[in-house]
Write an enzyme that holds these catalytic residues in place. Sequence first.
Site, PDB file in Angstrom:
ATOM      1  N   ASP A 446       0.834  -1.205   0.000  1.00 18.37           N
ATOM      2  CA  ASP A 446       0.000   0.000   0.000  1.00 18.37           C
ATOM      3  C   ASP A 446       0.871   1.257   0.000  1.00 18.37           C
ATOM      4  O   ASP A 446       2.088   1.197   0.257  1.00 18.37           O
ATOM      5  CB  ASP A 446      -0.902  -0.029   1.244  1.00 18.37           C
ATOM      6  CG  ASP A 446      -2.232   0.681   1.014  1.00 18.37           C
ATOM      7  OD1 ASP A 446      -2.330   1.451   0.041  1.00 18.37           O
ATOM      8  OD2 ASP A 446      -3.155   0.463   1.810  1.00 18.37           O
ATOM      9  N   ASP A 515     -10.369   2.348  -4.027  1.00 21.28           N
ATOM     10  CA  ASP A 515     -10.949   2.066  -2.712  1.00 21.28           C
ATOM     11  C   ASP A 515     -12.470   2.085  -2.792  1.00 21.28           C
ATOM     12  O   ASP A 515     -13.145   1.715  -1.843  1.00 21.28           O
ATOM     13  CB  ASP A 515     -10.483   3.124  -1.699  1.00 21.28           C
ATOM     14  CG  ASP A 515      -9.231   2.685  -0.971  1.00 21.28           C
ATOM     15  OD1 ASP A 515      -8.774   1.554  -1.203  1.00 21.28           O
ATOM     16  OD2 ASP A 515      -8.706   3.481  -0.169  1.00 21.28           O
TER      17      ASP A 515
HETATM   18  C1  DGJ Z   1      -5.917   1.833   1.543  1.00 24.34           C
HETATM   19  C2  DGJ Z   1      -6.187   0.616   0.694  1.00 24.34           C
HETATM   20  O1  DGJ Z   1      -6.550   1.008  -0.591  1.00 24.34           O
HETATM   21  C3  DGJ Z   1      -7.254  -0.231   1.373  1.00 24.34           C
HETATM   22  O2  DGJ Z   1      -7.587  -1.313   0.538  1.00 24.34           O
HETATM   23  C4  DGJ Z   1      -6.725  -0.692   2.695  1.00 24.34           C
HETATM   24  O3  DGJ Z   1      -5.655  -1.562   2.499  1.00 24.34           O
HETATM   25  C5  DGJ Z   1      -6.318   0.504   3.532  1.00 24.34           C
HETATM   26  N1  DGJ Z   1      -5.433   1.392   2.842  1.00 24.34           N
HETATM   27  C6  DGJ Z   1      -5.654   0.062   4.812  1.00 24.34           C
HETATM   28  O4  DGJ Z   1      -5.217   1.120   5.559  1.00 24.34           O
END
Ligand code: DGJ
Length: 715
Positions: A446, A515
Amino acid sequence: MINITAGNFQIILCAEQGRKLEMVHAGPVLSAPEEVIAHRPAVFPWLNKTDWAYPVWGGGTFHEPAAAFLFHDGQIGADFFYDSHRRTELEGGSLWEIRLKDSHYPLSLTLCYRTWENYSVIEQSVLLENGGEEDLGVKQLASGFVRLRGEGFHLTHLAGSWADENRLFEEKMDRGLRIFDSREGCRTTRHQNPAALVSRGDSSTEMAGEVFGFLLAWDGNWRLAFEMDDKGDLLAQGGMNPFMADEIVPGGGELRSPTLVMTWSGEGRGPISRQYHRWANDVKLASRECDVPVLLNSWEGAYFGVNGELIEQFIDDAAEIGVGMFVLDDGWFGSGEDARNSDKAGLGDWEVNGEKFPAGLRPLAKRAGEKGLKFGLWLEPEMVNPQSRLYRDHPDWIVNNPHHQPLTERFQLMLDLGNPEVEAYILKVLDGYLREIPEIGYIKWDCNRQVTSPGSARERRSQTAFYREYEEAFLRIIDRLRINHPHVLFQACASGGGRMNYGALERFHEFWTSDNTDPYQRIFIQWGTGLFYPSRCMASHVTASPNHQTGRETPLKYRFDVAMSGRLGLELQPSRMTEEERVFSKKAIREYGKIQPVLFNGDLYRLRSPYDSPLASLMYVSRDRKEAVLFAWLMKRLVGDSYAPVKLQGLDESFSYRVEEINPLPPKVDPSGIQLPRTLTFYDQILSGSYLCHFGVDFQFYTEYSSAVVYLKAE
Ligand code: DGJ
């Protein structure tokens, strides 16, 4: 004459010893290319000549140059001439290397054109060599440059923001310079993707128009520039973003650009996507030999509330529901006051939280393995929370001008990967986990912020080298991990959409598309993404309803039918589903196995756009045309709306196809008790390709967020 041809795409250069290299044609393959050289229009002596193949500042251009240098003697004008070229046959095409030399300084530029015959793709990059003893200042060095003769142009590009990635925008080009770029330092593709289409003349459609595709295979700061000059020609270029990124190449040194990937179609934008997808699937993607399985991820199901017991439950549910992998997302690390119980603490302290996981992670990974699942782990290696031991120990490792207060975003700071100590730390953490827990088969990498205060305490001659050094270290880390752990799959997550580029996709097996998991908005996001990126790297998850990002309620079938058009996953707690939902999900996951090969390797045909129609539809067709999968999603419903049948494309009209609905629902009965016709007008029937392409498929949808997935197989 240098005739660079890849499939139906051709670039013709005029190369004469001691003269400047000219670009006389870019577009369709000409039957007699020598004619365009012989009859190229004379330039009036009082007009500026703009047909250079790679214009360098000082060498006869006042338009946006491809390159610009600052010499050790303070001079700013360069003057490059054609010197030599060679062609090397490579698998699938050729490599053309055309060498230009400056008339005074010991400098050379090698323009490299890598052709891919089967995909009509040309990858362009540039190598700068400083053959002198003195330093050379580089203000700009584009990867590639093309000049398109003018007939008016339209530009199509992808822009957006968090949870709204890759919206499709189109505009008519006017005189002047249009720049798409990123200065975000990392996750550089979230607001704007480094890809664009140029349609010559009118706006293109799926099946009509002359279209050029440009995309940059680079994960760092980037720039695409399109300038319509005084004659109406379009000068297109792309490369690393030169903004605040001056370089110094020492005597004897060199600088190599990333790759600009170009393609061409005379039949609209549909072939552009198919050419890029085939090229990616066959020769470019890290995932071309190893796909990411259907997975269950803990994030939207548990957020930071993960612990050993809950994860055991997740793993058991994952196995029961039939996915191939479980991924433990955020929340498993940090301890004491630095525990990762929210986004305010813990990043950087990559030790398992002993309170949440008293036995560590290995038993969980083993449990997954025993149940036939791979185990995946989330990390955000480039980041640190001020509330962490790592930050207290190494406040000088962060990205920031050390004379200023650091700026947090999502309560976090970035680490300067360009600092060798930081690079070593991150590699040690990741490599350590992969050695300690060899059952880990997937890393979700991430990256939840961008660079907004560049530079760091690391000494550099100039912090303008920061962006490149950061990116190069990032690539070195992932390259090393892939060498050390070739069985591990990697996802470029980056908040969704932040690392969606072919620079990353050479190393990462997929990206987290957004997201935003609301299926309605995902249709738009994935529609834009599919213009340049194939479905196999587009992670797409079924989550709970109402959706956590938009609050929209949608049926489980709709959520599956949308997620199944990318790499399918689940991101919820299966234990919170009803028995009926679990049964439906299990079956859908099984059925996905049937459509996945054609979805991942097939050709994409966009049939009806969600931007133009309340019924969106697209399909994938296997290369031998024997299989296809068709998706249809109702975007909104007004009584009285009627939808013309969706005519299929790409099928062999002489074949007969068995048509099967995937995820079918039982026939509906309306509130007054009337039995409604089913979604398709034919079940268990064999239909000709000709019927399907010319008469099409009628969908009977009665409620908003209805959908259908149809699998076709030639008999
Ligand atoms: C952002 C990501 O896009 C999500 O899928 C998740 O992993 C969160 N961060 C976790 O903090």
